[in-house]
Design a protein around this motif. Structure first.
Motif, PDB file in Angstrom:
ATOM      1  N   LEU A  62      39.051  40.644  42.600  1.00 46.87           N
ATOM      2  CA  LEU A  62      38.678  40.184  43.935  1.00 46.87           C
ATOM      3  C   LEU A  62      37.384  40.845  44.407  1.00 46.87           C
ATOM      4  O   LEU A  62      36.536  40.196  45.031  1.00 46.87           O
ATOM      5  CB  LEU A  62      39.811  40.459  44.932  1.00 46.87           C
ATOM      6  CG  LEU A  62      41.063  39.591  44.772  1.00 46.87           C
ATOM      7  CD1 LEU A  62      42.197  40.137  45.636  1.00 46.87           C
ATOM      8  CD2 LEU A  62      40.772  38.132  45.107  1.00 46.87           C
ATOM      9  N   ILE A  63      37.224  42.128  44.105  1.00 46.60           N
ATOM     10  CA  ILE A  63      36.009  42.841  44.495  1.00 46.60           C
ATOM     11  C   ILE A  63      34.805  42.245  43.775  1.00 46.60           C
ATOM     12  O   ILE A  63      33.771  41.965  44.392  1.00 46.60           O
ATOM     13  CB  ILE A  63      36.137  44.353  44.216  1.00 46.60           C
ATOM     14  CG1 ILE A  63      37.199  44.969  45.132  1.00 46.60           C
ATOM     15  CG2 ILE A  63      34.792  45.058  44.402  1.00 46.60           C
ATOM     16  CD1 ILE A  63      37.626  46.375  44.742  1.00 46.60           C
ATOM     17  N   VAL A  64      34.930  42.014  42.474  1.00 45.96           N
ATOM     18  CA  VAL A  64      33.821  41.444  41.690  1.00 45.96           C
ATOM     19  C   VAL A  64      33.504  40.023  42.159  1.00 45.96           C
ATOM     20  O   VAL A  64      32.332  39.643  42.242  1.00 45.96           O
ATOM     21  CB  VAL A  64      34.139  41.490  40.181  1.00 45.96           C
ATOM     22  CG1 VAL A  64      33.126  40.702  39.363  1.00 45.96           C
ATOM     23  CG2 VAL A  64      34.208  42.929  39.699  1.00 45.96           C
ATOM     24  N   PRO A  68      29.483  40.134  43.418  1.00 48.28           N
ATOM     25  CA  PRO A  68      29.196  40.086  41.978  1.00 48.28           C
ATOM     26  C   PRO A  68      28.269  41.192  41.474  1.00 48.28           C
ATOM     27  O   PRO A  68      28.362  41.594  40.318  1.00 48.28           O
ATOM     28  CB  PRO A  68      28.560  38.710  41.775  1.00 48.28           C
ATOM     29  CG  PRO A  68      29.018  37.895  42.947  1.00 48.28           C
ATOM     30  CD  PRO A  68      29.180  38.862  44.086  1.00 48.28           C
ATOM     31  N   GLU A  69      27.396  41.709  42.327  1.00 49.27           N
ATOM     32  CA  GLU A  69      26.454  42.749  41.913  1.00 49.27           C
ATOM     33  C   GLU A  69      27.004  44.158  42.110  1.00 49.27           C
ATOM     34  O   GLU A  69      26.260  45.146  42.041  1.00 49.27           O
ATOM     35  CB  GLU A  69      25.123  42.579  42.655  1.00 49.27           C
ATOM     36  CG  GLU A  69      25.199  42.798  44.161  1.00 49.27           C
ATOM     37  CD  GLU A  69      25.672  41.593  44.985  1.00 49.27           C
ATOM     38  OE1 GLU A  69      25.458  41.623  46.201  1.00 49.27           O
ATOM     39  OE2 GLU A  69      26.258  40.637  44.451  1.00 49.27           O
ATOM     40  N   TYR A  81      33.550  51.665  44.267  1.00 45.26           N
ATOM     41  CA  TYR A  81      32.785  50.420  44.215  1.00 45.26           C
ATOM     42  C   TYR A  81      31.660  50.525  45.241  1.00 45.26           C
ATOM     43  O   TYR A  81      31.891  50.946  46.378  1.00 45.26           O
ATOM     44  CB  TYR A  81      33.677  49.224  44.560  1.00 45.26           C
ATOM     45  CG  TYR A  81      34.776  48.995  43.551  1.00 45.26           C
ATOM     46  CD1 TYR A  81      34.635  48.044  42.551  1.00 45.26           C
ATOM     47  CD2 TYR A  81      35.955  49.731  43.582  1.00 45.26           C
ATOM     48  CE1 TYR A  81      35.643  47.814  41.618  1.00 45.26           C
ATOM     49  CE2 TYR A  81      36.968  49.525  42.651  1.00 45.26           C
ATOM     50  CZ  TYR A  81      36.808  48.574  41.672  1.00 45.26           C
ATOM     51  OH  TYR A  81      37.795  48.362  40.751  1.00 45.26           O
ATOM     52  N   GLY A  82      30.456  50.134  44.829  1.00 48.76           N
ATOM     53  CA  GLY A  82      29.327  50.225  45.744  1.00 48.76           C
ATOM     54  C   GLY A  82      28.201  49.309  45.324  1.00 48.76           C
ATOM     55  O   GLY A  82      28.340  48.487  44.414  1.00 48.76           O
ATOM     56  N   TRP A 141      37.277  41.737  53.923  1.00 53.50           N
ATOM     57  CA  TRP A 141      36.968  43.155  54.141  1.00 53.50           C
ATOM     58  C   TRP A 141      35.939  43.646  53.126  1.00 53.50           C
ATOM     59  O   TRP A 141      35.007  44.369  53.469  1.00 53.50           O
ATOM     60  CB  TRP A 141      38.221  44.008  54.045  1.00 53.50           C
ATOM     61  CG  TRP A 141      39.088  44.014  55.262  1.00 53.50           C
ATOM     62  CD1 TRP A 141      38.711  43.848  56.564  1.00 53.50           C
ATOM     63  CD2 TRP A 141      40.494  44.234  55.292  1.00 53.50           C
ATOM     64  NE1 TRP A 141      39.793  43.950  57.393  1.00 53.50           N
ATOM     65  CE2 TRP A 141      40.908  44.183  56.647  1.00 53.50           C
ATOM     66  CE3 TRP A 141      41.450  44.461  54.312  1.00 53.50           C
ATOM     67  CZ2 TRP A 141      42.218  44.367  57.041  1.00 53.50           C
ATOM     68  CZ3 TRP A 141      42.775  44.632  54.706  1.00 53.50           C
ATOM     69  CH2 TRP A 141      43.160  44.590  56.052  1.00 53.50           C
ATOM     70  N   VAL A 142      36.128  43.264  51.858  1.00 50.26           N
ATOM     71  CA  VAL A 142      35.211  43.703  50.802  1.00 50.26           C
ATOM     72  C   VAL A 142      33.794  43.192  51.086  1.00 50.26           C
ATOM     73  O   VAL A 142      32.827  43.957  51.001  1.00 50.26           O
ATOM     74  CB  VAL A 142      35.708  43.237  49.413  1.00 50.26           C
ATOM     75  CG1 VAL A 142      34.651  43.477  48.341  1.00 50.26           C
ATOM     76  CG2 VAL A 142      37.017  43.941  49.049  1.00 50.26           C
ATOM     77  N   LYS A 143      33.663  41.923  51.436  1.00 46.14           N
ATOM     78  CA  LYS A 143      32.342  41.360  51.737  1.00 46.14           C
ATOM     79  C   LYS A 143      31.703  42.090  52.919  1.00 46.14           C
ATOM     80  O   LYS A 143      30.526  42.454  52.865  1.00 46.14           O
ATOM     81  CB  LYS A 143      32.452  39.869  52.029  1.00 46.14           C
ATOM     82  CG  LYS A 143      32.718  39.037  50.797  1.00 46.14           C
ATOM     83  CD  LYS A 143      32.931  37.583  51.160  1.00 46.14           C
ATOM     84  CE  LYS A 143      33.369  36.786  49.946  1.00 46.14           C
ATOM     85  NZ  LYS A 143      33.703  35.395  50.286  1.00 46.14           N
ATOM     86  N   GLN A 144      32.472  42.298  53.984  1.00 49.71           N
ATOM     87  CA  GLN A 144      31.946  43.002  55.152  1.00 49.71           C
ATOM     88  C   GLN A 144      31.527  44.428  54.778  1.00 49.71           C
ATOM     89  O   GLN A 144      30.442  44.888  55.145  1.00 49.71           O
ATOM     90  CB  GLN A 144      32.996  43.081  56.259  1.00 49.71           C
ATOM     91  CG  GLN A 144      33.322  41.783  56.948  1.00 49.71           C
ATOM     92  CD  GLN A 144      34.411  42.013  57.981  1.00 49.71           C
ATOM     93  OE1 GLN A 144      34.236  42.781  58.927  1.00 49.71           O
ATOM     94  NE2 GLN A 144      35.549  41.354  57.786  1.00 49.71           N
ATOM     95  N   ALA A 145      32.410  45.131  54.058  1.00 48.06           N
ATOM     96  CA  ALA A 145      32.145  46.531  53.692  1.00 48.06           C
ATOM     97  C   ALA A 145      30.895  46.665  52.831  1.00 48.06           C
ATOM     98  O   ALA A 145      30.127  47.615  52.977  1.00 48.06           O
ATOM     99  CB  ALA A 145      33.348  47.122  52.965  1.00 48.06           C
ATOM    100  N   SER A 146      30.671  45.676  51.961  1.00 48.99           N
ATOM    101  CA  SER A 146      29.509  45.737  51.067  1.00 48.99           C
ATOM    102  C   SER A 146      28.189  45.592  51.809  1.00 48.99           C
ATOM    103  O   SER A 146      27.140  45.968  51.287  1.00 48.99           O
ATOM    104  CB  SER A 146      29.621  44.666  49.976  1.00 48.99           C
ATOM    105  OG  SER A 146      29.382  43.373  50.506  1.00 48.99           O
TER     106      SER A 146
END
Length: 153
Positions: A62-64, A68-69, A81-82, A141-146
């Motif tokens: 889900l994170i990838v 994707p980058e 993850y960062g 959440w992942v998209k926002q956090a990134s």
């Protein structure tokens, strides 16, 4: 212990140096050497005990898919993850009864992840055995956090 085994699990390298399973630390957290890239993260996920490994694979996917980058590493026996130039935005950690996902700027997410932290900005999301993961919410959440400044890489 002299032969590389863990006192808690008895697993690890035997006297000949052959591996007989991952070393699990307190709470069942895999002991994986610090490293950068996908390989150490995949080793950590493969060593997660029981149901946690399948959930770890899904979280990673889900994170990838959301970012994707993404850049990956294992530090302090936890996957991070960062984004290059922005820093780390989340990490995972195994505990006895759940997987903890730490969003380092979690107080800036909408909605804010449910678990508070002693540090100002960090918020946690816990995943327990048998609980359905709201993949849409998690990916959001992942998209926002990134997109937020992260922790130093």
């Amino acid at each position: 212990m002299a032969n590389g085994t863990s006192k808690k699990t008895g697993k690890g390298a035997d006297a000949t140096g052959a591996e007989n399973g991952p070393v699990l630390l307190s709470g069942g957290n895999p002991q994986i050497a610090k490293g950068y890239g996908d390989a150490p993260v995949q080793a950590y996920i493969a060593a997660m005990p029981g149901w946690k490994s399948a959930v770890g694979r899904r979280i990673d996917a889900l994170i990838v898919a959301a970012v994707p980058e993404v850049t990956k590493a294992v530090k302090w026996n936890s996957p991070f993850y960062g984004l290059e130039g922005q820093g780390w935005f989340l990490s995972l950690h195994c505990f006895t009864k759940y997987i903890k996902v730490a969003f380092f700027r979690g107080t800036a997410l909408d909605p804010v992840p449910p678990e508070a932290s002693k540090s100002g900005d960090t918020r946690y999301f816990h995943i327990h055995e048998g609980e359905a993961l709201d993949e849409e919410q998690f990916s959001g959440w992942v998209k926002q956090a990134s997109r937020l400044p992260g922790e130093k890489m």
